[in-house]
Structure formats: C-alpha cells, structure tokens
Scaffold this active site. Structure first.
Site, PDB file in Angstrom:
ATOM      1  CD  GLU A   1      38.926 -30.655 -16.777  1.00 33.16           C
ATOM      2  OE1 GLU A   1      38.968 -31.229 -17.876  1.00 33.16           O
ATOM      3  OE2 GLU A   1      38.536 -29.468 -16.643  1.00 33.16           O
TER       4      GLU A   1
ATOM      5  CG  ASN B   1      42.661 -27.691 -11.225  1.00 36.06           C
ATOM      6  OD1 ASN B   1      42.187 -26.985 -10.339  1.00 36.06           O
ATOM      7  ND2 ASN B   1      42.613 -27.342 -12.510  1.00 36.06           N
TER       8      ASN B   1
ATOM      9  CG  HIS C   1      35.193 -23.408 -14.977  1.00 36.41           C
ATOM     10  ND1 HIS C   1      35.633 -22.179 -15.417  1.00 36.41           N
ATOM     11  CD2 HIS C   1      36.249 -24.247 -15.060  1.00 36.41           C
ATOM     12  CE1 HIS C   1      36.909 -22.276 -15.772  1.00 36.41           C
ATOM     13  NE2 HIS C   1      37.307 -23.513 -15.557  1.00 36.41           N
TER      14      HIS C   1
ATOM     15  CD  GLU D   1      40.711 -24.214 -14.564  1.00 36.52           C
ATOM     16  OE1 GLU D   1      39.767 -24.291 -15.377  1.00 36.52           O
ATOM     17  OE2 GLU D   1      41.618 -25.058 -14.498  1.00 36.52           O
TER      18      GLU D   1
ATOM     19  CG  ASP E   1      34.435 -18.968 -15.526  1.00 35.39           C
ATOM     20  OD1 ASP E   1      33.868 -19.967 -15.029  1.00 35.39           O
ATOM     21  OD2 ASP E   1      35.056 -19.007 -16.598  1.00 35.39           O
TER      22      ASP E   1
END
Ligand code: XIL
Length: 310
Positions: A115, A157, A193, A222, A224
């Site tokens: 990030e 990432n 996400h 990651e 979801d």
C-alpha cells in the site's frame, strides 16, 4: 490486535482442520506485521508466525509473507520514536534482514511493499520510511529482502488496483523503473478486498496482464467480498449468488494470466473476518459461515479450480 477475538489459529481446532484440508498456501493475517513480530526496538516475537510456518510445512502448504514496508500496524516505538534518517534506514534494513532471514527458504512470496501509493498515484506520506527517506527506500527494501532470502519472490501489494486507473499506472511505472534498475522485484499483487457496492472487477485480468507483460508474477492476495447486510443480519440468496460471481470473476482473472499462480482469500470463515470490524454494516465477506458451512462462493471457487485443472 484490533480484533475482538483471539487468534483462531491458536485455539480453534475445527478452524485448523479446515485450514489444513482445503488450502495449499497460507498467509499470516497479522503475525508477521511489525507491531506483532518486532514489538520493541530490541526484541522480536517470532513465536506466533513460526507456528504458522510450521503448520504450513506439516501440511504441505507454501507461505506468503506479509509484510515488510507498510504505513500501518507499526509498533509505537517506531511511530513515536525520533530517529535520524540514518537510524531509520538502518532500523528498516535490520528488520528486513532479521525477519526475512529468519524464514529464509520457507516463504514462497513476500509482500515487501504494501500500500505504498495513495488513490491518486502519489507515494503515501503516512509511510514513515517513504516520508523520511524518500521513495528510493522502496528499491532498497527489495534489495535487502533479496539478499536475505534469494529464493523468495518479492512483491508489490495493494488494494484499489482491481480496475485500471492512476493507481495502477503508478505501479506500472514503478515496476518498469525498478526492473530497469535491476532491482529484484518479482511480482505485483492485487489484494482484492471487494465490496458489492462497487461492482465486480471485470477488468482485473487486463490489469494483471500489464504486469505479466513486464515479466512479473502476479497474485491475488487478500480476496474477500463484503456486502451490506439486511436488517436480519442474514444475506439473501441473491446476495450470495452475486458474491459467488465476484469470487469467480477474480479467480477467472488470475487463471487467465500465465504468471498468476497464487490466489489467497483473506480468511475463510465469517467467524474471524476483519470486515465487520472495519466496515460497519457490511459483512458475510468470506466463503464459509461462522460454523464453517460452505457458501455458494466456496462451491463456485472449487468448481472453477477443478475445471481449470483439466
Ligand atoms: C487487516 C487484518 O485482517 C486485521 O485483522 C487487522 O486488524 C488490520 O489489518 N490490507 C492488508 C492487510 O494488507 O494486512 C489488512 O489486514 C487488510 C487490508
């Protein structure tokens, strides 16, 4: 640490059983972050992360390391300390050598830089290393990680890179620049996400392909898919179908890109999902209910993986 429950890994036997049975790659959700693994300037706490790495080895799973250079979940001693630039640089360097070296040979992929860009594609000044030392520290982090574990694949990432835009452009130009400087960068990852408020990431394959074209690995790290919960707290059948289709869109994108060989979901049961803690009124983001019963998304991922194997 911000979770309203203890680390499930340490006490929930059904959780461990499902983790061992269903997956061939695992990632610590918190245990390799600075605040956990380096809680005091002169003390490392490897125990919880070691347990995950041991579990993975016992179950024939690879491990994704997460993460080395990030603005969040850093310990107070780092956030609140006053350091000269030289000190801060040597703190980062020795952290990377110590942590990556500790797991040398046991980590398939490291999220070296997490990030590092804002939504507008500018370097995130909340990251104290970037703010104090300048963006060149990113290249150094990759070089140090590579020296500490020459076999680990080293990744950038981030979230918000599932659609083309200035943030993806920033990563693409950084990746080109690092490769041109022969910095050991090996991959670019989309956290993924997702929220059902914003639509399915139907351009994700194209984004990953741009990095594949540079010769990089790509990964989903990651995933979801959260949703606005009805007043009952229970998702509707239609919401679950839509959720499954989002999961499939992301898996299909990864399968469509040659060098996308790593696909990680951020928790597999709602029982321990970070989503309700961080996104009030949203939830049900994982592929299993609290009791590990499988949602449509589970079956969709399973069937898509089976079809891809043929
Ligand atoms: C989250 C964890 O899931 C939570 O348990 C923790 O409290 C905060 O961090 N992007 C990342 C992850 O790279 O490390 C974050 O994980 C989620 C967003």
């Amino acid at each position: 640490m911000d979770q309203p429950y203890p680390d499930p890994f340490t006490y929930d036997r059904p959780y461990r059983k499902v983790l061992a049975r269903e997956f061939n790659s695992v990632s610590p959700e918190n245990q390799m972050k600075w605040e956990f693994i380096h809680p005091e300037r002169n003390r490392y706490n490897f125990g919880p992360a070691d347990a995950i790495v041991r579990f993975a080895r016992a179950n024939g799973q690879v491990v994704r390391g997460h993460t080395l250079l990030w603005h969040s979940q850093n310990p107070a001693w780092l956030n609140e300390g006053t350091f000269t630039k030289a000190e801060l640089r040597s703190i980062l360097k020795s952290h990377i050598f110590t942590v990556v070296g500790h797991y040398r040979g046991q980590i398939q992929q490291w999220d070296v830089a997490n990030e590092i860009f804002n939504e507008n594609g500018e370097y995130r000044q909340e990251n104290i290393f970037i703010a104090e030392l300048g963006p060149g520290i990113v290249a150094d982090a990759f070089r140090w990680a590579h020296q500490a574990d020459p076999k680990a694949q080293l990744f950038l990432n981030d979230y918000g890179v599932e659609w083309p835009g200035v943030k993806v452009d920033a990563y693409e130009s950084l990746a080109k620049q690092l490769l041109a400087q022969r910095v050991p960068l090996h991959g670019f990852a989309s956290q993924a996400h997702l929220s059902m408020r914003y639509g399915a990431p139907d351009q994700l394959a194209g984004v990953l392909q741009r990095f594949d074209d540079l010769g990089l690995h790509t990964a989903i790290t990651e995933l979801d898919v959260r949703m606005d919960l009805p007043a009952s707290g229970v998702p509707t059948a239609e919401q679950l179908t839509t959720q499954a289709s989002y999961y499939k869109t992301v898996l299909d994108a990864c399968l469509a890109v040659d060098g996308c060989n790593s696909f990680t979901i951020w928790g597999f049961t709602d029982k321990y999902s970070w989503v309700p803690v961080f996104f009030p009124s949203e939830g049900a983001a994982t592929i299993m209910w609290d009791d590990f019963a499988k949602k449509p998304a589970y079956y969709t991922l399973r069937d898509t993986l089976r079809a891809a194997r043929r």
